[in-house]
Scaffold this active site. Sequence first.
Site, mmCIF file in Angstrom:
data_model
loop_
_atom_site.group_PDB
_atom_site.id
_atom_site.type_symbol
_atom_site.label_atom_id
_atom_site.label_comp_id
_atom_site.label_asym_id
_atom_site.label_seq_id
_atom_site.Cartn_x
_atom_site.Cartn_y
_atom_site.Cartn_z
ATOM 1 N N LYS A 1 84.975 -44.762 -12.731
ATOM 2 C CA LYS A 1 85.632 -45.924 -13.325
ATOM 3 C C LYS A 1 86.912 -45.540 -14.040
ATOM 4 O O LYS A 1 87.899 -46.247 -13.999
ATOM 5 C CB LYS A 1 84.657 -46.618 -14.282
ATOM 6 N N CYS B 1 82.899 -38.023 -16.052
ATOM 7 C CA CYS B 1 81.929 -37.558 -17.034
ATOM 8 C C CYS B 1 81.916 -38.458 -18.268
ATOM 9 O O CYS B 1 82.928 -39.035 -18.641
ATOM 10 C CB CYS B 1 82.290 -36.154 -17.493
ATOM 11 N N TRP C 1 80.295 -35.640 -13.611
ATOM 12 C CA TRP C 1 80.910 -35.964 -12.319
ATOM 13 C C TRP C 1 81.558 -34.667 -11.884
ATOM 14 O O TRP C 1 82.528 -34.220 -12.491
ATOM 15 C CB TRP C 1 81.946 -37.049 -12.550
ATOM 16 N N ARG D 1 80.457 -45.389 -14.969
ATOM 17 C CA ARG D 1 81.665 -44.589 -14.786
ATOM 18 C C ARG D 1 81.582 -43.684 -13.560
ATOM 19 O O ARG D 1 82.569 -43.113 -13.141
ATOM 20 C CB ARG D 1 81.896 -43.716 -16.024
ATOM 21 N N LYS E 1 89.926 -52.398 -1.593
ATOM 22 C CA LYS E 1 88.597 -52.913 -1.970
ATOM 23 C C LYS E 1 87.603 -52.635 -0.849
ATOM 24 O O LYS E 1 86.498 -52.188 -1.102
ATOM 25 C CB LYS E 1 88.624 -54.429 -2.255
ATOM 26 N N GLU F 1 86.789 -48.819 -0.538
ATOM 27 C CA GLU F 1 86.098 -48.149 -1.649
ATOM 28 C C GLU F 1 84.653 -48.592 -1.812
ATOM 29 O O GLU F 1 83.819 -47.792 -2.212
ATOM 30 C CB GLU F 1 86.873 -48.224 -2.959
HETATM 31 C C1 F6R Z 1 90.134 -49.490 -7.565
HETATM 32 C C2 F6R Z 1 90.099 -48.839 -8.844
HETATM 33 C C3 F6R Z 1 91.016 -47.690 -9.103
HETATM 34 C C4 F6R Z 1 91.740 -47.910 -10.424
HETATM 35 C C5 F6R Z 1 92.571 -46.676 -10.788
HETATM 36 C C6 F6R Z 1 93.350 -46.883 -12.068
HETATM 37 O O1 F6R Z 1 89.276 -50.567 -7.493
HETATM 38 O O2 F6R Z 1 89.359 -49.227 -9.693
HETATM 39 O O3 F6R Z 1 91.917 -47.510 -8.059
HETATM 40 O O4 F6R Z 1 92.537 -49.046 -10.287
HETATM 41 O O5 F6R Z 1 91.738 -45.568 -10.931
HETATM 42 O O6 F6R Z 1 92.511 -47.136 -13.141
HETATM 43 P P1 F6R Z 1 93.062 -47.744 -14.494
HETATM 44 O O7 F6R Z 1 93.491 -49.143 -14.208
HETATM 45 O O8 F6R Z 1 91.895 -47.682 -15.434
HETATM 46 O O9 F6R Z 1 94.207 -46.879 -14.915
#
Ligand code: F6R
Length: 610
Positions: A605, A2, A73, A27, A487, A490
């Site tokens: 995100k 969200c 979300w 996001r 990768k 996802e």
């Molecule tokens: C994968 C991805 C997620 C983030 C995870 C942690 O491509 O983007 O697995 O790596 O949600 O996010 P951060 O790094 O923001 O703590």
Amino acid sequence: MCGIIAYTGQQPAAPILTAGLKRLEYRGYDSSGITVSARKRLRTWKSVGKLSALQASLPDTISGNCGIGHTRWATHGAPSDINAHPHTDTAESISLVHNGIIENADRLRDRLRDAGIQPVSDTDSEVLVHLLAMARREHAFTLIEAVRHVLRQIVGTYGIAAISNDQPDTIALARSGSPVIIGIGDGEMLAASDMSVLSRHTSEVVHLDDGEVAELTPAGFTVTTMDALPTDKASMTLSDNLNEYDKGGHTHFLYREISDQPETVARTISGRLDTRFNTAKLGGLNLQARDLLKLKRIKILGCGSALYAGLAGANLIETLSRIPSDAEAAAEFRYRNPVIEPDTLYIVVSQSGETFDTLAATREIQRKGGFVLGIVNSVGSTIAREVNGGIYMHAGPEVSVASTKAYTSMLSVFALLAILLGRTRDISPQRGSQLLMELQSVPEKLSTVLALESQIETIAKTYCHCQSAFFVGRTSAYPVALEGAQKLKEISYIHAEAYPASELKHGPLALVSKDTPCVIILPESDLLAKSIGSLEEIKARGAPVIVVTDSSQERIDKLADHVIRVPGADPLVQGLIMGVPLQLLAYHCALALGRDVDQPRNLAKSVTVE
Ligand code: F6R
């Protein structure tokens, strides 16, 4: 996840709110909405689906210079117009947007029903707005007083923005566990859950901390505690480069971010190579060489790709410094009541600096007296502010949901840290100097890897219709395999699993067949011969084999169906370099399958809820 935007000032609010929601799109969201206040009346528009659906439902002009907006979300209640935010009370006197989760929503809903109020949505957030209206009716509170009163009854996490019809240019904000940032303009004020929204309006921002409540009017802001005591808040100046929020002429943010890696890695290491003492300089550690010498263990925590970067980092640090190191999923760690040791360095890794589980692990360690070092990309984020010492990645804003440039910057930071810790113990100045040179050569080697794109695109088009794929690596190549599989799944939605090569024969080989392409990561090392053995094992089951390697051994070419040959490098940076072809492979598979590469389904995100 969200997103919140709020505006009060002299300009029409609606276009600012919708432009802010557009910025928040990356996001991940399933519905959106805005409320605008004008002539003591609140008008709300909400729509399930893409922002274009909301925009299509808006009249050409909407008067009003104050409003709030939200991208939702779904957590409580399916995506729908009714469940979308903002939520309003029955008399439409208050409108509210909320990020987070109200854990005692059921009990609060019962209380509302007892008072004759029937919430219309399935969301936990809606109870807040009815409670605010009820509190104002019963106690003649101002909006901000009602916010303080109601939030005392809440169990859970929140970042909220609320407006009311009788205080037409006032916005009330509050934060506990979900980010809210105030943007200071000239005769106007903004608030958002994400810096990217504010950076196009102002460079002066204030981060709310947990337990703080703020009131915005066009003339300024006040921040207070839940007990209405003023808090001293200093603003900070944003250094975000606005150009990084566009696609740089490419079709997707993801492609831009993959392509930018030679520069982003160069930025991460810039100014941090100490060629005089052949070590790394990391200013924000808040640890002296004496403290580093005392370390008995390193524990790295993160989620998703940050965890995989942590696994690679633990490997590098242990190899170069001989300090036992490992990495663990942040949520698992905090829930197993871990032993916190005084001579352990805890490292949390996060691109966003807002990931709930990583933040919660940070707090758990600190509560027990541990020292936490943060490796964070987003400047001023909650984790960056709460850790005891930190290293910024300097990768610039990452917009695409799938992490790419942040991941390689995390690995670059780990390489720096491994050199620094190694030089305090095991590594000679001569070896230190070699390692610095290796690190310096990475941007150029990444450019060479990016030039392999057309070969990788052809491979992607050959296998993108497979149901399942395996990624295989041994020791330092295993985290590369994990991230490669992550990768692919996802963004292309192809089922992909990663295994250490040695584990294949303990189960997964049962599934290896001509229908399961296998990507094998084969770095030049003294384990190469063993890894070629695994390649033979896989080939014998008829699986198509794609090898990523920096070795020139001909046997590999004889056995593999495709060889993606990357520049040779020291183990310090081999994983970083070998990860990039896998990003391109996932990107081209996703593209060939027509996926939304920047906003993959079900993903956000920045995961600010549990
Ligand atoms: C994968 C991805 C997620 C983030 C995870 C942690 O491509 O983007 O697995 O790596 O949600 O996010 P951060 O790094 O923001 O703590």
